[in-house]
Design a protein around this motif. Structure first.
Motif, PDB file in Angstrom:
ATOM      1  N   VAL A  20      38.985  32.226  34.789  1.00 57.38           N
ATOM      2  CA  VAL A  20      39.051  33.376  35.689  1.00 57.38           C
ATOM      3  C   VAL A  20      39.237  32.875  37.109  1.00 57.38           C
ATOM      4  N   MET A  21      40.223  33.419  37.800  1.00 60.31           N
ATOM      5  CA  MET A  21      40.413  33.194  39.231  1.00 60.31           C
ATOM      6  C   MET A  21      39.929  34.430  39.981  1.00 60.31           C
ATOM      7  N   HIS A  22      39.157  34.222  41.022  1.00 58.74           N
ATOM      8  CA  HIS A  22      38.663  35.359  41.805  1.00 58.74           C
ATOM      9  C   HIS A  22      39.735  35.893  42.749  1.00 58.74           C
ATOM     10  N   ARG A  23      40.350  35.035  43.501  1.00 57.38           N
ATOM     11  CA  ARG A  23      41.484  35.325  44.396  1.00 57.38           C
ATOM     12  C   ARG A  23      41.135  36.203  45.599  1.00 57.38           C
TER      13      ARG A  23
ATOM     14  N   LEU B 284      42.239  26.499  42.314  1.00 54.18           N
ATOM     15  CA  LEU B 284      41.794  25.756  43.493  1.00 54.18           C
ATOM     16  C   LEU B 284      42.009  26.531  44.791  1.00 54.18           C
ATOM     17  N   ILE B 285      42.702  27.655  44.720  1.00 53.29           N
ATOM     18  CA  ILE B 285      42.771  28.511  45.914  1.00 53.29           C
ATOM     19  C   ILE B 285      41.391  29.071  46.242  1.00 53.29           C
ATOM     20  N   ASP B 286      40.539  29.275  45.233  1.00 50.85           N
ATOM     21  CA  ASP B 286      39.165  29.711  45.482  1.00 50.85           C
ATOM     22  C   ASP B 286      38.349  28.601  46.134  1.00 50.85           C
ATOM     23  N   VAL B 287      38.634  27.353  45.781  1.00 49.34           N
ATOM     24  CA  VAL B 287      37.926  26.216  46.381  1.00 49.34           C
ATOM     25  C   VAL B 287      38.256  26.114  47.870  1.00 49.34           C
ATOM     26  N   TRP B 288      39.510  26.348  48.241  1.00 47.62           N
ATOM     27  CA  TRP B 288      39.885  26.347  49.658  1.00 47.62           C
ATOM     28  C   TRP B 288      39.121  27.443  50.407  1.00 47.62           C
TER      29      TRP B 288
ATOM     30  N   GLY C  67      30.902  38.901  44.368  1.00 47.80           N
ATOM     31  CA  GLY C  67      31.248  40.263  43.983  1.00 47.80           C
ATOM     32  C   GLY C  67      32.707  40.591  44.249  1.00 47.80           C
ATOM     33  N   ASP C  68      33.059  41.841  43.955  1.00 49.01           N
ATOM     34  CA  ASP C  68      34.393  42.398  44.177  1.00 49.01           C
ATOM     35  C   ASP C  68      35.460  41.601  43.407  1.00 49.01           C
ATOM     36  N   PHE C  69      35.593  41.931  42.125  1.00 44.65           N
ATOM     37  CA  PHE C  69      36.554  41.258  41.254  1.00 44.65           C
ATOM     38  C   PHE C  69      37.829  42.089  41.089  1.00 44.65           C
ATOM     39  N   GLY C  70      38.183  42.846  42.118  1.00 41.13           N
ATOM     40  CA  GLY C  70      39.380  43.680  42.023  1.00 41.13           C
ATOM     41  C   GLY C  70      40.673  42.897  41.927  1.00 41.13           C
ATOM     42  N   LEU C  71      40.722  41.681  42.513  1.00 40.57           N
ATOM     43  CA  LEU C  71      41.914  40.846  42.456  1.00 40.57           C
ATOM     44  C   LEU C  71      41.784  39.701  41.453  1.00 40.57           C
ATOM     45  N   ALA C  72      40.673  39.656  40.729  1.00 45.39           N
ATOM     46  CA  ALA C  72      40.466  38.564  39.779  1.00 45.39           C
ATOM     47  C   ALA C  72      41.464  38.668  38.628  1.00 45.39           C
ATOM     48  N   ARG C  73      41.736  37.524  38.033  1.00 41.47           N
ATOM     49  CA  ARG C  73      42.708  37.490  36.940  1.00 41.47           C
ATOM     50  C   ARG C  73      42.404  36.319  36.009  1.00 41.47           C
ATOM     51  N   ILE C  74      42.654  36.560  34.719  1.00 39.80           N
ATOM     52  CA  ILE C  74      42.529  35.496  33.723  1.00 39.80           C
ATOM     53  C   ILE C  74      43.831  34.698  33.715  1.00 39.80           C
TER      54      ILE C  74
END
Length: 511
Positions: free
Chosen positions: A184-187, A250-254, A209-216
């Motif tokens: 899962v990416m949060h984004r 890794l965009i979440d890590v940034w 929170g707020d998983f509106g843009l999250a994606r598998i």
């Protein structure tokens, strides 16, 4: 049993929608007002309104996100469906918990009734799958969010304690490591989406929170870049700014690195202007990229190997060369473990950027002061701060418009107003109430019967014209003593107030 039923909802947006079954562990069609008592509004976004509520049965404080229905597709937004689908499978201490989803009609949720024109598809002339259906999602309530805490600390003009910075960063990385391990990416990692629990069993625990843009991302059927812009621009990774069509978790890590730098600096790392961009899509935000390169240095092939393959690299290849001055920007020694963690999080090349699980093994998180599950705990010798709770807005009750009376009823009310004590003519309204046993009053009444038009004096009374000599009273001075039975100033003031009230009632009845 509602927890074993399928509720067909129209999911999608724009032209092409698709009917998908939606199964949630705690799904119910019971009206929301019977389950929860709303305490106030927390905020409002593009997809709905968030309220603070209390469960009527368990007395648990919850956050209720009431979604807006998609009027074009007559259903629930795809982002909402994706958020429920992901959160119902995720259980982790650092992930917000989905408690229940409530499906009800708009009238039952207190919202506006669905117009009749929205219940059918004007193009296909077919009834919609769920006319007037609204969806409310119930989460565990958090008293704080990180953006509010940073703003409060900035007003105090103080830096965060080192233990607090380490605790918040470690819990964010733990939540991201769990998400990435489950594909899962949060984004959309940013301080506003980092929640911190209030007093209770989870006091001081960080929740994503707020998983509106999250994606598998395990087996995507199309390019991730086709989803459009993701991540708020201040926390957007360089590969996204350069227009990469394929990206990794890794965009979440940034974004987590941007938050760590913001906690250290007590101000945003790269506050770019989203209005300064190219005129055509896909947009290139040159001001945001300038803010990044000003701190981290120029983007070269040595630092970002595949940058030349991104479609926006042409906008940065001709920029003047800049050096990396991150250590001076955040005022941290270059050889400290804290700086090495921050430098790893903010690495240009996503292939060299470490995973969230790898960063948690760094010696920085093993040194004293050790991170705590309660981020409000501080080390010995450091002062604890009291952070304010979220401000709640009052819920305005919807006013129901009263129907206008018919002409016949209006005319009847105008002609039959004496029953309610309201005068029925202009003359009776203007004339004050007088003592019938007073001689001067009888003289005035007889004169008014002959010439009934009056004139006002300064005190507000209405008296007959040219009545000074015949009645023995000077015009405009009508002041008598109580002993002689005359009218006093108090009587005239009372009559003036009564006439003003009568005029107000008359105007209201006319309207």
């Amino acid at each position: 049993r509602h927890d074993q039923c399928f509720f067909p909802l129209s999911v999608g947006g724009g032209g092409g929608e698709m009917a998908l079954p939606l199964r949630v562990a705690e799904m119910t069609t019971q009206p929301l007002s019977e389950l929860y008592r709303l305490e106030g509004k927390i905020g409002e976004g593009a997809y709905g309104v968030v309220y603070k509520g209390i469960c009527e049965r368990s007395r648990q404080v919850v956050a209720i996100k009431s979604m807006k229905t998609n009027r074009e597709a007559f259903g629930i937004q795809m982002d909402v469906y994706r958020e429920i689908k992901i959160l119902k499978e995720l259980q982790h201490p650092n992930i917000v918990r989905l408690l229940r989803a409530v499906i009800s009609r708009d009238e039952e949720n207190g919202g506006p009734a669905t117009p009749k024109s929205d219940t059918t598809d004007s193009a296909n002339k077919k009834p919609s799958l769920n006319p007037g259906i609204s969806l409310s999602v119930v989460y565990s309530y958090a008293e704080h969010d990180l953006s509010q805490i940073i703003h409060h600390q900035k007003n105090l003009k103080k830096k965060f304690p080192k233990r607090m910075v380490k605790s918040i960063t470690s819990q964010i990385l733990k939540g991201l490591a769990f998400l990435h391990r489950n594909w899962v990416m949060h984004r959309d990692i940013k301080p506003a989406n980092i929640l911190i629990m209030g007093r209770g069993d989870d006091w001081g625990r960080v929740k994503i929170g707020d998983f509106g843009l999250a994606r598998i991302f395990q087996s995507p059927l199309r390019k991730l870049g086709s989803d459009g812009d993701v991540v708020t621009i201040w926390y957007r990774a360089p590969e996204l700014l350069l227009g990469a069509q394929h990206y990794t978790p890794l965009i979440d890590v940034w974004s987590a690195g941007c938050i760590m730098g913001e906690l250290i600096k007590v101000s945003p790392m790269f506050p770019g202007d989203d209005k300064k961009k190219t005129k055509t899509k896909p947009y290139f935000y040159h001001n945001q990229m300038d803010m990044v390169t000003k701190v981290l240095g120029s983007i070269t092939k040595d630092r970002f190997e595949y940058a030349t393959e991104c479609q926006h690299y042409q906008h940065v290849k001709s920029n003047p060369h800049q050096e990396n001055n991150l250590h001076t920007f955040v005022d941290i020694p270059r050889n400290s473990s804290e700086f090495k963690v921050l430098e790893g999080l903010l690495c240009y090349d996503p292939q060299r950027r470490p995973q969230a699980a790898e960063i948690l093994k760094h010696e920085y998180f093993k040194e004293k002061p050790l991170p705590s599950t309660n981020v409000f705990d501080v080390a010995i010798g450091e002062a604890a701060a009291n952070y304010p709770f979220k401000e709640l807005q009052r819920i305005r009750a919807q006013k129901v418009a009263k129907p206008l009376p018919s002409k016949r009823a209006a005319s009847k009310s105008m002609t039959d107003r004496t029953k309610s004590g309201v005068p029925n003519s202009r003359r009776s309204m203007e004339l004050p109430r007088r003592n019938p046993y007073d001689r001067n009053t009888r003289v005035e009444a007889s004169r008014e019967s002959r010439e009934y038009r009056g004139s006002r004096d300064r005190s507000g009374g209405v008296y007959p014209r040219n009545s000074g000599k015949s009645s023995g009273v000077s015009r405009g001075s009508m002041r008598y003593d109580r002993e002689r039975g005359g009218r006093t100033d108090r009587d005239r003031d009372r009559d003036r107030d009564r006439r003003r009230d009568d005029e107000r009632d008359r105007d209201r009845d006319r309207r």
